[in-house]
Design a protein around this motif. Structure first.
Motif: not given
Length: 804
Positions: A480-485
């Protein structure tokens, strides 16, 4: 010819040439194909300095054909037993008892005179001692002019031809090769043997290539050849049979199974060459049409030099070429094919196979392969230990796609911008995949890759989204793009489900991806959805593994001292290596695969080749399956019922999820259950294909087919009758089975005219000859079906059935 006394065996090494004999000093042995054939023809014609008369062959045979265990006798070709009370089958007889009487021996033309073009007569080729052998007069008459045919056991008429016997088939093959090379079109192999020449560059047939590889040269053959090779001997011709000197010449010329190499050198050099060439890489197709294509690959290297390449379509050898390209014809439009290539050198050493390459021919309309995607998509994601990272991209568009303009990019730790990315290049054929791997990955990853790179896009760590871009636009994504760490793919392999044939910018892990454990690489290089057709009966297939053991154990476990990876071209169906299992020492007699996740599949097909040696009647070996908690025996293969000794056989077993639990850690095991270490099975080319969705619609009957001698006799199932039960939606099958005093298994299938299997009945331990069985057809549509009944003792019959 295999039968050798201990005394002769002890002497044998003195005849195994450490370097090429001087007879071949002026022959270019680095040639392949018909070029080498022509060189050898020139040699044996020029050295054929004495043409024996037909009467002189009597004297010659009394010298060259002496029985090694009794020099007062000659060996009789086709013979096999001196103690059964029937002189017709004698293997040995007094050398002076020659003539035309019923208990005499006479001169057998192994290349039957009447099969020559024209008739060979009794001079020239008709008096060539290299193919004239002592034979019992009655056995000679029984053979008459029958063509040679496949079989097993002792000499007999079978399959519409003549089987010379297990002991003599190699001798026959090498004599037929000599006659063809020496006399050309007058002695065509296709005129004297029943077999196909489609995979050879001329009229040589597969039957003789198989016999040459399976039955090694004996001391007896060497003695004959040595005598005739010296023109100073009174009744010698002066020339030699090259295929007795080195059976591997046949493989070098015509391909087929690798025959033993008795020179052990490379084209006349001294020393021993046991090093395999490196594996071919970069296999790719071009000039793809509806029925043909050109296959190209990068050259292999070798310590002495590569002689040529073998080209395979699926598991079938198409032939050998000397260069790095092959024109493939005779294909079907709109069909997916797999190809692989192996290199070989002059000593007969074979490389491991190239990565299997998949491609699709153009559809009959000329518009492409019938794929369902409008663009490329990511078909596999590998995030393993250390640098084991790879991305596989699939093409199901129906046409070839230029990779120019496509990039792989990464977003680190679920935040920030996309990386600059790694640019793809080249062309990707429809039905094919393209694998990009981290250049520091293990060989299990890089060996299946098309390109390796140190670009940061291939350094993802399970929380780094990876995107496929076309001309700067994101078209497909893993993560997921910009899905976090948080991790979505750490220490796992994700494989796109076969139902997915198009890219998506939204990551749907549950709905679109199958999950496998860390460092699972067995699926790289192929994808079940790339055929564009979805598989038979609505299902789709994936090759779990295809192992030939040429470069090692291929992940299988050595069970113990009774299990061994052995180098022997005569015991390997393909190449030089096979796995030996023997005796009955439990897991010590077994080979066990690594674990595979089969939880998403509905059917597993296990296909393999094997060679049986000295297995006693009713001794067996098993295929076992680990279902996550228990080892279960799926199929028992019995000597005398399912296979015979001294022959290659092929086994096919289907394992259904309706009968077995399909776990995430399935394993396969082959285990021998014989009585001693002398009883051996050699395993080769083990391939497991997994089907998801509907079960595969090809005939799923567990079967073992003897490749050389199996010939199901349709006459043994007598009076097969199929009729409707009155007022019922069922049919009744009546027939008479050949059971005698034993029991058999019976398999009955109904298949549509399109080839889809719709009904299967399996009965075990059937003991009644008069067979009567009702088959429920209440769920079947009206129409025409094919009913096939097959028994475990080799009987088969088919009926066309109209269900109305």
């Amino acid at each position: 010819m295999k039968k050798i006394t201990l005394l002769v065996l002890l002497c044998l090494p003195t005849f195994l040439f450490a370097q090429t004999p001087s007879y071949y000093n002026n022959v270019n042995l680095s040639l392949t194909g018909t070029s080498l054939k022509n060189e050898l023809a020139t040699k044996i014609i020029s050295t054929h300095t004495r043409n024996l008369s037909y009467s002189q062959v009597w004297s010659s045979s009394k010298i060259t054909d002496l029985d090694p265990s009794n020099n007062a006798n000659v060996l009789l070709i086709y013979g096999y037993n001196d103690n059964d009370g029937d002189s017709k089958t004698d293997r040995s007889r007094s050398k002076n008892r020659n003539g035309g009487g019923s208990t005499d021996w006479n001169r057998e033309h192994t290349y039957a005179k009447s099969l020559g073009t024209p008739n060979l007569g009794t001079s020239g080729p008709g008096s060539d001692a290299h193919h004239l052998r002592p034979a019992d007069t009655r056995f000679n008459s029984t053979r008459n002019n029958h063509k040679f045919a496949s079989g097993s056991g002792n000499a007999k008429i079978t399959g519409g031809g003549w089987y010379p016997g297990d002991e003599w088939k190699g001798d026959v093959a090498r004599m037929m090769m000599y006659m063809y090379v020496r006399y050309g079109n007058r002695c065509l192999p296709t005129n004297v043997g029943i077999g196909s020449s489609s995979s050879t560059p001329d009229a040589m047939i597969s039957l003789f290539l198989q016999w040459n590889a399976q039955d090694p040269v004996s001391q007896f053959e060497i003695n004959r050849n040595t005598y005739h090779g010296s023109s100073s001997n009174q009744y010698a011709q002066g020339n030699r049979n090259p295929f007795i000197d080195n059976p591997a010449f046949a493989t070098q010329i015509w391909g087929g199974p690798q025959a033993e190499n008795l020179f052990n050198g490379s084209g006349g050099g001294s020393g021993t060459d046991t090093q395999d060439p490196t594996r071919p890489t970069g296999v790719v197709a071009s000039n793809i049409s509806q029925t043909s294509l050109t296959l190209n690959w990068s050259a292999s290297s070798d310590n002495f030099g590569v002689t040529g390449y073998r080209v395979y379509r699926g598991t079938s050898l198409l032939g050998s070429v000397s260069g790095t390209a092959a024109n493939i014809t005779g294909l079907s439009a709109g069909s997916t094919y797999s190809f692989r290539v192996r290199a070989f050198d002059a000593a007969g050493n074979l490389s491991s196979s190239s990565t299997t390459y998949y491609t699709r021919t153009l559809a009959s309309s000329g518009g492409g392969g019938g794929g369902s995607s409008s663009n490329l998509f990511i078909s596999e994601y590998v995030e393993g230990s250390s640098y084991n990272k790879a991305i596989e991209i699939a093409n199901t568009t129906g046409g070839s796609v230029s990779l120019s303009g496509y990039k792989l990019k990464k977003q680190s730790n679920g935040s920030g911008s996309w990386s600059s990315g790694f640019s793809l290049s080249g062309n990707l054929s429809s039905g094919d995949v393209y694998v990009v791997a981290n250049s520091n990955a293990s060989s299990g990853v890089t060996s299946s890759s098309d390109v390796t790179t140190s670009n940061s896009a291939l350094s993802f760590n399970g929380n780094d989204a990876v995107g496929l871009f076309k001309n700067g636009t994101l078209i497909d994504i893993v993560g997921n793009f910009n899905g976090g760490s948080s991790y979505f793919g750490k220490d796992m392999t994700l494989r796109r489900k076969s139902s997915v044939t198009s890219p998506s910018t939204t990551f749907n892990k549950t709905g679109e991806w199958d999950q496998f454990s860390s460092n699972t690489f067995n699926g790289l290089g192929s994808h079940s959805g790339t055929s564009g057709g979805g598989g038979n009966g609505g299902g789709s297939t994936t090759v779990l593994f295809d192992h030939s053991f040429e470069s090692g154990w291929d992940g299988w476990q050595d069970g113990g001292s009774d299990c061994y990876r052995i180098r022997s071209s005569s015991k390997a169906y393909d190449g030089s290596y096979s796995i030996r299992i023997r005796d009955n020492s439990g897991t010590g007699s077994a080979m066990t695969s690594q674990s595979y996740n089969v939880s998403s599949y509905s059917n597993l097909e296990v296909k393999f080749n094997f060679y049986s040696y000295s297995m006693e009647n009713n001794e067996d070996f098993w295929l076992r399956f680990y279902d996550g908690s228990t080892w279960r025996t799926v199929k028992r293969f019995v000597r005398g019922t399912d296979f015979n000794n001294n022959a290659f056989s092929q086994g096919t077993v289907n394992i259904s999820s309706s009968a077995y639990n399909f776990p995430s850690n399935a394993k396969f095991r082959f285990q021998c259950d014989a009585s001693s270490n002398a009883d051996i099975i050699y395993m080769d080319n083990i391939k497991v294909t997994a089907t998801s969705g509907s079960s595969k619609t090809e005939n799923p009957i567990d079967s073992v087919v003897e490749l050389l001698s199996f010939n199901a006799d349709e006459d043994l199932i007598e009076d097969l009758i199929v009729y409707h039960k009155p007022y019922q939606r069922s049919i009744n099958v009546k027939t008479e089975l050949d059971i005698e005093d034993s029991s058999i298994d019976v398999h009955i299938t109904l298949v549509t005219i399109q080839g889809k299997m719709v009904s299967q009945t399996r009965l075990t331990d059937v003991r009644t000859e008069f067979f009567d069985k009702d088959i429920d057809v209440s769920e079947l549509s009206k129409g025409i079906y094919f009913l096939t009944i097959v028994t475990s003792n080799g009987e088969k019959q088919m009926k066309k059935v109209l269900i109305n």
